[in-house]
Scaffold this motif. Structure first.
Motif, mmCIF file in Angstrom:
data_model
loop_
_atom_site.group_PDB
_atom_site.id
_atom_site.type_symbol
_atom_site.label_atom_id
_atom_site.label_comp_id
_atom_site.label_asym_id
_atom_site.label_seq_id
_atom_site.Cartn_x
_atom_site.Cartn_y
_atom_site.Cartn_z
ATOM 1 N N GLY A 142 0.799 -1.218 0.000
ATOM 2 C CA GLY A 142 0.000 0.000 0.000
ATOM 3 C C GLY A 142 0.830 1.265 0.000
ATOM 4 N N ASP A 143 2.128 1.138 0.307
ATOM 5 C CA ASP A 143 2.999 2.322 0.269
ATOM 6 C C ASP A 143 3.330 2.732 -1.154
ATOM 7 O OD1 ASP A 143 3.003 2.376 3.008
ATOM 8 O OD2 ASP A 143 4.878 1.230 3.199
ATOM 9 N N THR A 144 3.168 1.795 -2.104
ATOM 10 C CA THR A 144 3.606 2.101 -3.477
ATOM 11 C C THR A 144 2.498 1.988 -4.517
ATOM 12 O OG1 THR A 144 4.287 -0.218 -3.743
ATOM 13 C CG2 THR A 144 5.974 1.359 -3.021
ATOM 14 N N ILE A 145 1.446 1.208 -4.246
ATOM 15 C CA ILE A 145 0.376 1.040 -5.228
ATOM 16 C C ILE A 145 -0.973 1.148 -4.531
ATOM 17 C CG2 ILE A 145 1.727 -0.424 -6.783
ATOM 18 C CD1 ILE A 145 0.328 -2.850 -5.609
ATOM 19 N N PRO A 146 -2.015 1.558 -5.276
ATOM 20 C CA PRO A 146 -3.357 1.632 -4.673
ATOM 21 C C PRO A 146 -3.938 0.233 -4.495
ATOM 22 C CG PRO A 146 -3.466 2.151 -7.010
ATOM 23 C CD PRO A 146 -1.992 2.021 -6.670
ATOM 24 N N PRO A 147 -4.894 0.069 -3.603
ATOM 25 C CA PRO A 147 -5.490 -1.259 -3.392
ATOM 26 C C PRO A 147 -6.282 -1.723 -4.610
ATOM 27 C CG PRO A 147 -6.699 0.403 -2.157
ATOM 28 C CD PRO A 147 -5.476 1.077 -2.700
ATOM 29 N N THR A 148 -6.242 -3.038 -4.846
ATOM 30 C CA THR A 148 -7.028 -3.621 -5.922
ATOM 31 C C THR A 148 -8.460 -3.852 -5.493
ATOM 32 O OG1 THR A 148 -5.048 -4.744 -6.734
ATOM 33 C CG2 THR A 148 -7.162 -5.575 -7.532
ATOM 34 N N MET A 149 -8.649 -4.179 -4.216
ATOM 35 C CA MET A 149 -9.998 -4.361 -3.686
ATOM 36 C C MET A 149 -9.986 -4.080 -2.191
ATOM 37 S SD MET A 149 -10.706 -8.330 -2.892
ATOM 38 C CE MET A 149 -9.704 -9.156 -1.637
ATOM 39 N N THR A 150 -11.154 -3.714 -1.684
ATOM 40 C CA THR A 150 -11.340 -3.522 -0.253
ATOM 41 C C THR A 150 -12.720 -4.064 0.121
ATOM 42 O OG1 THR A 150 -9.940 -1.552 -0.184
ATOM 43 C CG2 THR A 150 -11.474 -1.866 1.641
ATOM 44 N N VAL A 151 -12.752 -4.921 1.122
ATOM 45 C CA VAL A 151 -14.006 -5.493 1.596
ATOM 46 C C VAL A 151 -14.137 -5.194 3.088
ATOM 47 C CG1 VAL A 151 -15.356 -7.601 1.918
ATOM 48 C CG2 VAL A 151 -13.917 -7.338 -0.114
ATOM 49 N N ILE A 152 -15.284 -4.674 3.477
ATOM 50 C CA ILE A 152 -15.542 -4.367 4.885
ATOM 51 C C ILE A 152 -16.717 -5.214 5.364
ATOM 52 C CG2 ILE A 152 -16.217 -2.589 6.552
ATOM 53 C CD1 ILE A 152 -14.863 -0.539 4.791
ATOM 54 N N VAL A 153 -16.477 -5.970 6.414
ATOM 55 C CA VAL A 153 -17.527 -6.772 7.040
ATOM 56 C C VAL A 153 -17.776 -6.203 8.428
ATOM 57 C CG1 VAL A 153 -18.225 -9.072 7.800
ATOM 58 C CG2 VAL A 153 -16.809 -8.816 5.740
ATOM 59 N N GLY B 28 -16.155 -6.212 13.452
ATOM 60 C CA GLY B 28 -15.941 -6.565 12.054
ATOM 61 C C GLY B 28 -14.494 -6.413 11.673
ATOM 62 N N PHE B 29 -14.243 -6.483 10.373
ATOM 63 C CA PHE B 29 -12.873 -6.354 9.895
ATOM 64 C C PHE B 29 -12.879 -5.844 8.463
ATOM 65 C CE2 PHE B 29 -14.408 -10.674 9.358
ATOM 66 C CZ PHE B 29 -14.205 -10.914 8.012
ATOM 67 N N GLN B 30 -11.741 -5.364 8.071
ATOM 68 C CA GLN B 30 -11.548 -4.846 6.712
ATOM 69 C C GLN B 30 -10.455 -5.662 6.015
ATOM 70 O OE1 GLN B 30 -11.216 -0.495 5.848
ATOM 71 N NE2 GLN B 30 -9.169 -1.013 5.068
ATOM 72 N N VAL B 31 -10.753 -6.121 4.803
ATOM 73 C CA VAL B 31 -9.789 -6.873 3.998
ATOM 74 C C VAL B 31 -9.397 -6.025 2.800
ATOM 75 C CG1 VAL B 31 -9.336 -8.995 2.721
ATOM 76 C CG2 VAL B 31 -10.865 -9.040 4.707
#
Length: 506
Positions: free
Chosen positions: A33-44, A55-58
């Motif tokens: 994450g320091d060099t590229i943007p996230p490909t996906m983010t999932v929040i439960v 919950g948690f964030q993936v």
């Protein structure tokens, strides 16, 4: 005697050395994450009755340039405690790690998978290292290692004396065939070698040997291996004009009535997903093939012009179009190089191919052991290859084929053959007896005469003649399979009948 075999792949090629060097350079896990943007983010997230949030964030990251993957799991209640999963995928080597704890620094498990070739045979090397595991997980690891140590038996070997890593496990395997491997397991307590160890699925040896070393092929490699395993586990039955080859490779060439429908292969559940039938109008004519897929029926008819006609539920197919696709039932029918090809993997039938002379039926891997018919059970066994519909083993090929014929019990017209129980008068243990066949035999119907017969070994159950058991009483007796076979006799079974209606008066 157990022989120690070292599985080592040579790294003489400069391209291969560069590959491993690149792996080492990308080995250290960093936060992508320091060099590229996230490909996906999932929040439960869940809200408790006391309004506290849980919950948690993936978050997932993919660096295609360096073939890196990373997943970061963070509880919504804590930003410091994390789970980090990293993987670096290269053509012949994959490394991964699972780290968790405060900023992913408390606990760690690393794994490395290397694919290679040894004497032109595919091999795999898996190494697992662990550090600072939680007490519960450490206890589980120790129990697993102790269990492996206890069951090794005579397969234990010793290496050159030296200190072995106490937090490392190594698994090495080389395919000796599509169904067996040589394997070495190295764990802290013991080293074990297994020779020609059977595996529960077929290995795609041919496709494995063609290792794609291009960067573009890396992401598809493991899916290709999985697809290869699936293809290797499929089973194919082949029917020619004169012979049959079952799913498990057994060949048959038996005399049977050609003008009766014969069960080639079917799903043997109460409600079969598919059924394949075949018949001939005459002994030398091409086969008609019928395929039932659930409630759908597809028939392939030969013609005098050597073309094949396809009928689906009474309606012709492929007259104006090259491909027919049934999206609701996932059925595809098309013609290619003079062959009709039907795809119906949802029904357990990967492919049916018929060119007017050769019929090939390929079932899905998950259908193995669930089929019956002339093509067999597809269970890698040969001792039960001639199982009849009553689940008994046929004495010979002829009885096996006759058992899978679909003979109509009640027929008003157009039928020549029926199944009949036979009786013989024999002397058993010095006593005159009447013996009845435990299985019905193919015989010409009333008004027809036999034009061709074949000898068939049939089991008989005998009664003393003074009991006056009649054939009608025997036919009406239930559960005939429970009676013993007191005698086996060879009798004639009709396989071709000529009827009066076939030759009308001039």
């Amino acid at each position: 005697m157990v022989q120690l075999v070292h599985f080592e792949a040579g790294n003489s090629a400069s391209e291969e050395r560069d590959t491993f060097k690149e792996m080492e350079e990308t080995d250290k896990p960093t936060f992508l994450g320091d060099t590229i943007p996230p490909t996906m983010t999932v929040i439960v997230q869940a809200i408790r009755t006391d309004n506290k949030k849980q919950g948690f964030q993936v978050t997932g990251y993919v660096n295609s340039d360096r073939n890196n993957l990373q997943l970061v799991v963070v509880p919504l209640t804590s930003e410091k405690w994390k789970v980090c999963a990293d993987a670096t995928v290269l053509p012949q080597k994959t490394k991964g790690s699972l780290r968790w704890g405060m900023d992913c620094k408390n606990y760690k498990i690393e794994a490395e998978v290397t694919l290679s070739q040894i004497t032109k045979k595919p091999a795999i090397h898996i190494k697992i290292d662990w550090k600072n595991l939680p007490q519960l997980l450490q206890t589980v690891f120790e129990k697993i290692l102790k269990y492996l140590s206890d069951i090794t038996g005579e397969s234990v070997f010793s290496e050159t004396p030296g200190e072995k890593p106490s937090h490392q496990a190594i698994f090495q395997a080389m395919a000796t065939s599509s169904r067996t491997i040589h394997a070495v397991i190295k764990i802290p307590e013991v080293n074990t070698y297994y020779s020609t160890f059977p595996v529960p699925f077929a290995l795609p040896i041919e496709s494995w040997l063609v290792i794609n070393t291009s960067t573009e092929g890396v992401w598809n490699f493991f899916s290709e291996i999985a697809l290869g395993i699936k293809k290797e586990d499929e089973a194919q039955c082949e029917v020619t004009e004169t012979s049959w080859k079952s799913f498990d490779g057994i060949e048959f060439n038996c005399l049977h009535p050609h003008d009766q429908e014969l069960v080639v292969a079917e799903d043997c559940h109460i409600a079969p997903k598919f059924v394949v039938l075949t018949k001939k109008e005459f002994a030398n004519s091409p086969r008609k093939v019928s395929l039932f897929l659930g409630k759908r029926r597809i028939a392939i008819y030969p013609s005098s012009s050597s073309n094949l006609y396809v009928i689906l539920d009474g309606s012709p197919l492929l007259l104006n179009e090259a491909v027919y696709e049934e999206k609701e039932d996932y059925i595809n029918v098309y013609q290619q190089n003079g062959s009709i090809i039907i795809l119906a993997s949802e029904f357990g039938l990967e492919e049916l191919v018929y060119n007017g002379k050769i019929l090939k039926v390929t079932i899905s891997s998950w259908m193995r052991g669930k089929t019956c018919g002339i093509c067999g059970k597809a269970n890698w066994e040969t001792h039960d290859e001639m199982e009849m519909p009553n689940h008994k083993q046929a004495r010979d090929c002829t009885a096996f084929f006759h058992a899978w014929l679909l003979v109509k019990e009640n027929c008003d017209k157009g039928c020549k053959i029926q199944r009949k129980y036979e009786f013989l008068d024999l002397v058993m243990k010095g006593e005159e007896s009447t013996c009845f066949s435990t299985e019905p035999v193919l015989k010409c119907r009333k008004g027809c005469r036999s034009a061709e017969t074949t000898r068939l070994n049939v089991g008989f159950h005998c009664f003393p003649r003074d009991l006056s058991m009649s054939l009608t009483q025997w036919v009406n007796t239930r559960n005939k399979q429970a009676f013993t076979e007191d005698k086996v006799e060879a009798i004639d079974a009709d396989i071709n009948c000529t009827c009066v209606r076939d030759h009308p008066p001039l």
